[in-house]
Structures are given as C-alpha cells and as structure tokens.
Design a protein around this motif. Structure first.
Motif, short mmCIF file in Angstrom:
data_model
loop_
_atom_site.label_atom_id
_atom_site.label_comp_id
_atom_site.label_asym_id
_atom_site.label_seq_id
_atom_site.Cartn_x
_atom_site.Cartn_y
_atom_site.Cartn_z
N ALA A 86 57.94 41.39 37.25
CA ALA A 86 57.94 40.45 36.12
C ALA A 86 57.46 41.12 34.84
CB ALA A 86 57.03 39.26 36.43
N GLU A 87 57.85 40.53 33.74
CA GLU A 87 57.33 40.92 32.43
C GLU A 87 56.17 39.98 32.12
OE1 GLU A 87 58.32 43.52 30.48
OE2 GLU A 87 56.63 42.90 29.24
N PRO A 88 54.92 40.47 32.07
CA PRO A 88 53.80 39.58 31.77
C PRO A 88 53.85 39.10 30.32
CG PRO A 88 53.04 41.85 31.99
CD PRO A 88 54.50 41.86 32.30
N LYS A 89 53.46 37.84 30.10
CA LYS A 89 53.56 37.26 28.76
C LYS A 89 52.21 36.75 28.24
CE LYS A 89 58.10 37.23 28.01
NZ LYS A 89 58.61 38.02 26.88
N TYR A 90 51.55 35.91 29.01
CA TYR A 90 50.34 35.23 28.53
C TYR A 90 49.19 35.38 29.51
CZ TYR A 90 53.80 33.12 25.49
OH TYR A 90 54.82 32.93 24.59
N LEU A 91 47.99 35.51 28.96
CA LEU A 91 46.78 35.64 29.78
C LEU A 91 45.77 34.58 29.39
CD1 LEU A 91 47.80 38.37 30.83
CD2 LEU A 91 45.69 39.43 30.05
N SER A 92 44.96 34.18 30.37
CA SER A 92 43.76 33.40 30.07
C SER A 92 42.57 34.29 30.37
CB SER A 92 43.68 32.16 30.96
OG SER A 92 43.37 32.54 32.28
N CYS A 93 41.42 34.01 29.76
CA CYS A 93 40.23 34.73 30.20
C CYS A 93 39.01 33.83 30.17
CB CYS A 93 40.02 36.02 29.44
SG CYS A 93 39.92 35.82 27.72
N GLY A 94 38.23 33.91 31.23
CA GLY A 94 37.00 33.15 31.37
C GLY A 94 35.83 34.12 31.45
N PHE A 95 34.79 33.83 30.69
CA PHE A 95 33.61 34.72 30.65
C PHE A 95 32.41 33.99 31.23
CE2 PHE A 95 36.44 36.06 27.34
CZ PHE A 95 36.32 37.44 27.28
N VAL A 96 31.69 34.64 32.14
CA VAL A 96 30.38 34.17 32.57
C VAL A 96 29.38 35.20 32.04
CG1 VAL A 96 28.88 33.61 34.51
CG2 VAL A 96 31.33 33.08 34.64
N ILE A 97 28.57 34.78 31.08
CA ILE A 97 27.67 35.71 30.41
C ILE A 97 26.23 35.37 30.78
CG2 ILE A 97 26.96 36.66 28.17
CD1 ILE A 97 29.55 35.52 26.97
N GLU A 98 25.45 36.38 31.13
CA GLU A 98 24.02 36.18 31.38
C GLU A 98 23.30 36.24 30.04
OE1 GLU A 98 20.59 38.12 34.30
OE2 GLU A 98 22.03 39.43 33.33
N GLU A 99 22.41 35.32 29.80
CA GLU A 99 21.72 35.32 28.49
C GLU A 99 21.03 36.67 28.30
OE1 GLU A 99 18.19 32.91 27.85
OE2 GLU A 99 17.84 32.77 30.00
N GLY A 100 21.03 37.14 27.05
CA GLY A 100 20.40 38.42 26.76
C GLY A 100 21.40 39.55 26.58
N LEU A 101 22.68 39.32 26.94
CA LEU A 101 23.69 40.36 26.73
C LEU A 101 23.80 40.65 25.22
CD1 LEU A 101 26.02 42.05 28.19
CD2 LEU A 101 27.55 40.29 27.32
N ALA A 102 23.83 41.92 24.85
CA ALA A 102 23.93 42.26 23.42
C ALA A 102 25.30 41.86 22.89
CB ALA A 102 23.71 43.75 23.24
N VAL A 103 25.32 41.22 21.74
CA VAL A 103 26.59 40.83 21.12
C VAL A 103 27.44 42.07 20.84
CG1 VAL A 103 27.65 39.76 19.09
CG2 VAL A 103 25.70 38.67 20.19
N SER A 104 26.79 43.19 20.47
CA SER A 104 27.55 44.41 20.16
C SER A 104 28.28 44.92 21.41
CB SER A 104 26.62 45.49 19.62
OG SER A 104 25.62 45.78 20.58
N GLU A 105 27.64 44.77 22.58
CA GLU A 105 28.29 45.22 23.81
C GLU A 105 29.48 44.32 24.14
OE1 GLU A 105 26.88 47.02 28.12
OE2 GLU A 105 25.49 45.75 27.03
N LEU A 106 29.27 43.02 23.94
CA LEU A 106 30.37 42.07 24.15
C LEU A 106 31.53 42.39 23.22
CD1 LEU A 106 31.41 39.53 25.59
CD2 LEU A 106 30.21 38.15 23.88
N GLU A 107 31.20 42.76 21.98
CA GLU A 107 32.26 43.10 21.02
C GLU A 107 33.05 44.33 21.45
OE1 GLU A 107 32.12 42.64 16.70
OE2 GLU A 107 29.99 42.18 16.98
N THR A 108 32.35 45.34 21.94
CA THR A 108 33.03 46.55 22.44
C THR A 108 34.02 46.17 23.54
OG1 THR A 108 31.05 47.84 21.99
CG2 THR A 108 32.60 48.79 23.56
N ILE A 109 33.56 45.31 24.44
CA ILE A 109 34.39 44.89 25.58
C ILE A 109 35.59 44.08 25.09
CG2 ILE A 109 34.33 43.32 27.58
CD1 ILE A 109 31.37 44.53 27.98
N LEU A 110 35.36 43.17 24.13
CA LEU A 110 36.46 42.37 23.58
C LEU A 110 37.47 43.26 22.86
CD1 LEU A 110 34.59 39.21 22.19
CD2 LEU A 110 35.77 39.47 24.37
N ASP A 111 36.98 44.26 22.14
CA ASP A 111 37.88 45.17 21.43
C ASP A 111 38.82 45.89 22.40
OD1 ASP A 111 36.99 44.49 18.89
OD2 ASP A 111 35.49 46.10 18.82
#
Ligand code: MG
Length: 336
Positions: A86-111
């Motif tokens: 198949a040709e993939p078209k659309y994705l969903s994503c669900g995040f379970v984040i533990e409090e205290g995760l650095a926003v900068s680290e989350l940004e790296t991962i999102l990038d």
C-alpha cells in the motif's frame, strides 16, 4: 513565561494543554486537515482496499545514534502500512508523556517526526496527548496508526510464498538493535553503529513497479530476520533455505553480536524489508531495491523449498546446514 518542562497541567484540558497542542504539535505537524483540530480528522482516500496498522513505541533511550522514538514511530507505521503493498497516506499519533520531560527534547523528537513524515509523503492528521505523574511512564511513549491504499492487482500476504520463489533482503541486518543496545549500555565499538530506521514506502513502490509478483513482504523488526522468515515458512507451509554468506552484515555489528552473545538473525531492524518474489522477477525487484537509498546492499539470500515445511534452514560458512529458530524469550527489551 515559557515552560521548559512538561507539567501535569499540560494534559489537563486547560490553557496549558491548548498551548501545547496548538503551539507545538499543530504548528510542527502543520497541515489543513489537522489544523481544524476537530474531534476527528476527515479526508478522502483514493479507491481501493485500505491498509491500516498501529504500533506503540517504548524504545529506551528516547534518542539514539541514527534516530529517536519519534522517527521510529513514523517510519515503523509507514513501513507496516507499506508491507502489504500500500501507499501510506495518513497517520495518527498519541503521546503519553511523563511530567518533567524537557520541552526541548520533545521538540527534537517532533522535528524528526515531521522530517520522516515529509520524506514518506504522509500527513499526521490527528493525535492525542496525555501527561502522567512522575513514575507513571518512562519519559515518553508514542503510538502511531496509519492508513494507506493497496495498489490494484497486488496480493501480498505471509501465506503466499510458493516453492521456487526467491528471498530478497534489502540490506544489512542487526543495525538498529545494536545501535540501541550500545547507546543504552554505554558500549562503544571501533566504528559506531547507527540505527537503520527509515521510511521504506518509496522503495516498496518501486519494487511493485518492477513486479506485481511479490508474494510476501515484511519488515524484520523485533525478533529480526529469523522471526520474519519463520512466520513466512509457517504461514505458507513451505521451507525456506537461505545462505549465511549472502546475508549482508556490517563487520561492527557482527563483532558486537559476538561480544554480546547475540545471533544477528534475531537482532531487530527498522529500515529493512524482506520480500519473497516469483523467481522470474527476482532480479528486477532486486534492481529496484538497489536503486533506493535504503536498498544499496540488497541481496537475494535464498529460496523457498518444499522441505522441511514450516522451517528455515541456513547454509552456514562451514558448509553445514542449521535450522534457524525464532527468538525464544526476550533478548533486547524496549528496542522499539
Ligand atoms: Mg512490521
């Protein structure tokens, strides 16, 4: 004030959560379907059978040589959706984040998620975020699901291997597992091993352009090449015979496996495909794999035989043959 770590309030439904969703997730994944931020994404799909897959990523550590949990979450689902032709078209994503995760680290991962989605040509159109208290999760877990459309006339399934078919592998094995374990255990080898994590949908599309007679296709992730080949042998009720010397393995991966006591056939991959192809079309599919940036080391590693049914045989360097079993127990927990 800009918050530099994730707080429980980021998951509470209030203003911090709205800031996180519109300021971070929606602005990174930016596309008109997601931007509506309705309860569900709506979109049209081209006609055909739909391929639909989901996977949850708990890899530890979050960031490793060659990738991170976000890249893995996008590529893993893109590859699973693609593995039925198949040709993939659309994705969903669900995040379970533990409090205290650095926003900068989350940004790296999102990038990385953005970059891999762009490379694969898929859109992340819906998602969810939960924040749990310290100790409630191990920093970050991600679930992705994906939909795509199966190419017309393609009939791929683990039960479709026929005696005489050729077995193709798109490149070196064991890179992902060794990269993650060496990062986790602080091991260093002469040459650093990088994860092979990559979106393979374009390679799969060119393989299908080369031949509609691909009978089986699977990415050999957890359990490695051994599990995938055993799954094909069992589902198709055929024997699979491969030649050890034809299976590409990097020297540093072979060395690490020897040191750690792993069989490289059991070590996880995140950027490889195994294909079982009608013999007459094998060279054309191999050429398509090799033309992809992720298939340069592709090889024909063996063939489908009628005996022993349901088993995988390896012709070893030493001229003997051994049965290759599935991995028993857990060799590398939290590898993906
Ligand atoms: Mg898979």
């Amino acid at each position: 004030m800009k918050q530099d770590t994730i707080l429980l309030a980021h998951g509470s439904g209030g203003t911090l959560m709205h800031k996180l969703i519109s300021g971070l997730f929606a602005s990174k994944f930016d596309n008109p379907i997601l931007a509506k931020l309705d309860d569900a994404a709506t979109f049209e799909l081209p006609p055909g059978r739909v391929s639909f897959s989901t996977d949850t990523y708990v890899v530890q550590p979050l960031i490793f040589r060659g990738g991170n949990i976000g890249k893995l979450a996008v590529c893993g689902t893109v590859n699973d959706v693609s593995a039925v032709g198949a040709e993939p078209k659309y994705l969903s994503c669900g995040f379970v984040i533990e409090e205290g995760l650095a926003v900068s680290e989350l940004e790296t991962i999102l990038d990385s998620m953005v970059a891999s989605a762009k490379e694969a040509g898929v859109l992340i159109v819906t998602g969810d975020t939960k924040v749990v208290e310290k100790g409630g999760a191990d920093r970050l877990f991600i679930n992705t699901a994906g939909v795509g459309v199966v190419r017309e006339g393609v009939e791929i399934g683990a039960a479709n291997a026929k005696v005489g078919d050729k077995i193709l592998l798109s490149g070196t094995i064991g890179d992902h597992g060794i990269a993650v374990v060496s990062e986790r255990e602080g091991l260093s080898f002469e040459t650093a091993v990088e994860s092979d994590c990559a979106p393979l949908n374009k390679m799969v599309a060119s393989m299908l352009d080369a031949s509609p007679n691909i009978h089986c296709l699977r990415d050999p992730t957890r359990g490695g090449l051994a599990s995938t080949l055993n799954e094909f042998a069992a589902a198709s009720d055929v024997g699979i015979r491969i030649v050890e010397d034809k299976v590409p393995v990097r020297d540093e991966v072979a060395g690490a496996c020897e040191m750690l006591g792993y069989d490289v056939f059991h070590v996880a991959n995140e950027g490889k495909m195994v294909a079982i192809v009608e013999a007459a079309d094998a060279d054309a599919v191999l050429a398509a794999m090799k033309a992809s940036p992720y298939g340069a080391d592709a090889a024909i590693i063996g063939e489908v035989v009628d005996d022993p049914r349901g088993k995988v045989l390896v012709d070893t360097h030493f001229g003997s043959a051994r049965i290759l079993d599935m991995l028993v127990g857990e060799q590398l927990p939290r590898i993906c």
